[in-house]
Design a protein around this motif. Structure first.
Motif, mmCIF file in Angstrom:
data_model
loop_
_atom_site.group_PDB
_atom_site.id
_atom_site.type_symbol
_atom_site.label_atom_id
_atom_site.label_comp_id
_atom_site.label_asym_id
_atom_site.label_seq_id
_atom_site.Cartn_x
_atom_site.Cartn_y
_atom_site.Cartn_z
ATOM 1 N N ALA A 146 37.732 36.578 42.436
ATOM 2 C CA ALA A 146 37.585 37.141 41.247
ATOM 3 C C ALA A 146 37.552 35.909 40.178
ATOM 4 O O ALA A 146 36.592 35.734 39.216
ATOM 5 N N ALA A 262 36.118 40.891 37.393
ATOM 6 C CA ALA A 262 37.338 41.824 37.852
ATOM 7 C C ALA A 262 36.647 43.207 38.389
ATOM 8 O O ALA A 262 37.142 43.642 39.317
ATOM 9 N N SER A 281 43.411 41.131 40.649
ATOM 10 C CA SER A 281 41.934 40.603 40.491
ATOM 11 C C SER A 281 41.835 40.137 39.038
ATOM 12 O O SER A 281 41.106 39.280 38.779
ATOM 13 N N SER A 285 40.825 36.573 37.479
ATOM 14 C CA SER A 285 39.628 36.430 36.608
ATOM 15 C C SER A 285 40.038 35.634 35.470
ATOM 16 O O SER A 285 39.254 34.915 34.803
#
Length: 417
Positions: A146, A262, A281, A285
């Motif tokens: 991510a 994400a 995640s 990101s």
């Protein structure tokens, strides 16, 4: 049988309480960047996220099946074991919420379940291959994938928007960010709401209420979806502050890139049945988006505290789950003791949180963070400013105090008239 029904009811209610904490703990995953960039007002953002979490809960049961059928051996599990696992997960969620750290509710739940199962039935009751392939590997890969995707998406967004009008581009990215935030919320429902569905289904199987290998009943799906939606609506403002402002300062382009990346990772993992951490995640990101913007920074001291919390989540929740199972194994009174401890601990954490209230009115207020070790070290070896050697020495080496004093003798004081 009456006593067993009471135990099973306690387990179901406790599971929904965990789902509620999961909702407000993970609101930041969907809406922190949207709130921090001003794309949506805080209360509108959490209301939108709550509705989409509920919708997402009905889209799939793959993750629920991973929890209820794959992680541990159903035949060695009693309802009390599930209850003990939930105690470990809830307390870890509340502690990390109190300090504003975005840790994984998913890993807290699985850690509690693993610890309680080992305490009850031994190591053999935990399916190690499922733990590694569907929990641990995704936990490491998700933030990396991510983060890289968000970094590239951020650079692409700025590159494509070079010639665009600044205000128009920002408005367009804010609109896109609202859509991507909705996608993250939907993805969160398809992943995290299902974990509670899986744990309740496991308890029902353990209690003989449903047949082994059953999918979650409809009432379980509905109740889990409503519980996580309600928690999401109340908003975990402390973690929203950390995710939105504590890790990095985001512009609309970065927020759009972070949330789109994400959401893609989360939806893909839900489809494959990976019990992914949405927190990992989204955090990955956000950091990737921070690095992706020229001149952007990531506050690594905050990130380091977050990484430590990630590493402690599974073992800490497992330890509490194992201890709780040891007490519930003493009988009904032991289960009562654990229940009272859970309620008292939760109330104490809430009481402490009231000393410094974080809500929709001050969620974007942040204090300047002191420079971390890395920043200080870089500053210490920064080359001196350009100029002549004499100028540099004059600017960097203070003159001795004796040299600054005048060498001329002081004039005698004037005689008094």
């Amino acid at each position: 049988m009456e006593n067993f029904s009471l135990i099973l009811a306690i387990v179901v209610v406790t599971a929904l309480a965990f789902d509620f904490t999961n909702g407000f703990h993970d609101t930041a995953n969907a809406m922190a960047t949207t709130i921090s960039t001003g794309a949506l007002k805080p209360k509108v953002a959490v209301a939108m996220s709550a509705v989409l979490n509920l919708v997402g809960a009905f889209l799939s049961v793959e993750v629920a099946n991973t929890i209820s059928k794959g992680l541990v051996d159903e035949s060695g599990i009693r309802p009390e074991v599930i209850f003990a696992a939930l105690v470990g997960a809830i307390l870890w969620n509340l502690l990390t919420w109190l300090v504003g750290l975005p840790s994984s509710s998913s890993h807290a739940l699985m850690g509690g379940l693993i610890g309680a199962t080992i305490a009850s039935a031994g190591m053999g009751a935990v399916h190690g291959d499922v733990l590694v392939t569907k929990v641990l590997i995704p936990a490491i890969a998700a933030p990396i994938v991510a983060g890289l995707a968000a970094m590239l998406a951020t650079r692409l967004s700025y590159s494509l928007g070079k010639k665009a009008d600044g205000k128009a581009a920002a408005k367009g990215f804010r609109t896109g960010q609202i859509a991507s935030a909705g996608l993250v919320s939907l993805a969160h429902g398809t992943n995290d709401a299902q974990k509670t569905m899986g744990i309740i289904t496991l308890a029902l199987v353990a209690g003989g209420a449903v047949a082994p290998d059953s999918d979650p009943p409809t009432w379980v799906i509905l109740s889990a979806g409503l519980a996580i939606a309600l928690g999401t609506y109340l908003g975990g403002w402390r973690i929203i502050r950390t995710m939105g402002k504590g890790l990095t300062d985001l512009q609309p382009q970065q927020g759009f890139a972070a949330q789109t990346s994400a959401a893609t990772v989360i939806l893909a993992s839900s489809h494959l049945g990976f019990s992914l951490s949405t927190t990992h995640s989204v955090s990955g990101s956000v950091m990737g988006a921070g690095i992706g913007r020229k001149g952007g920074v990531v506050r690594w001291s905050t990130a380091t505290r977050m990484f430590v919390a990630w590493g402690l989540t599974l073992p800490a929740a497992a330890l509490v789950g194992a201890l709780a199972e040891s007490v519930t194994d003493l009988g009904d009174w032991g289960t009562g003791v654990v229940l009272v401890f859970l309620i008292a601990s939760s109330a104490a954490i809430w009481k402490i949180s009231r000393r410094e209230v974080v809500d929709a009115s001050n969620v974007n207020d942040t204090a300047d963070e002191p420079a971390g070790v890395v920043t200080t070290a870089i500053a210490a070896v920064t080359p001196p400013p350009a100029g002549t050697v004499a100028d540099v020495l004059t600017a960097t080496i203070p003159a001795p105090a004796a040299a600054t004093a005048s060498t001329e003798p002081a004039a005698p004081p004037a005689a008094a008239v």
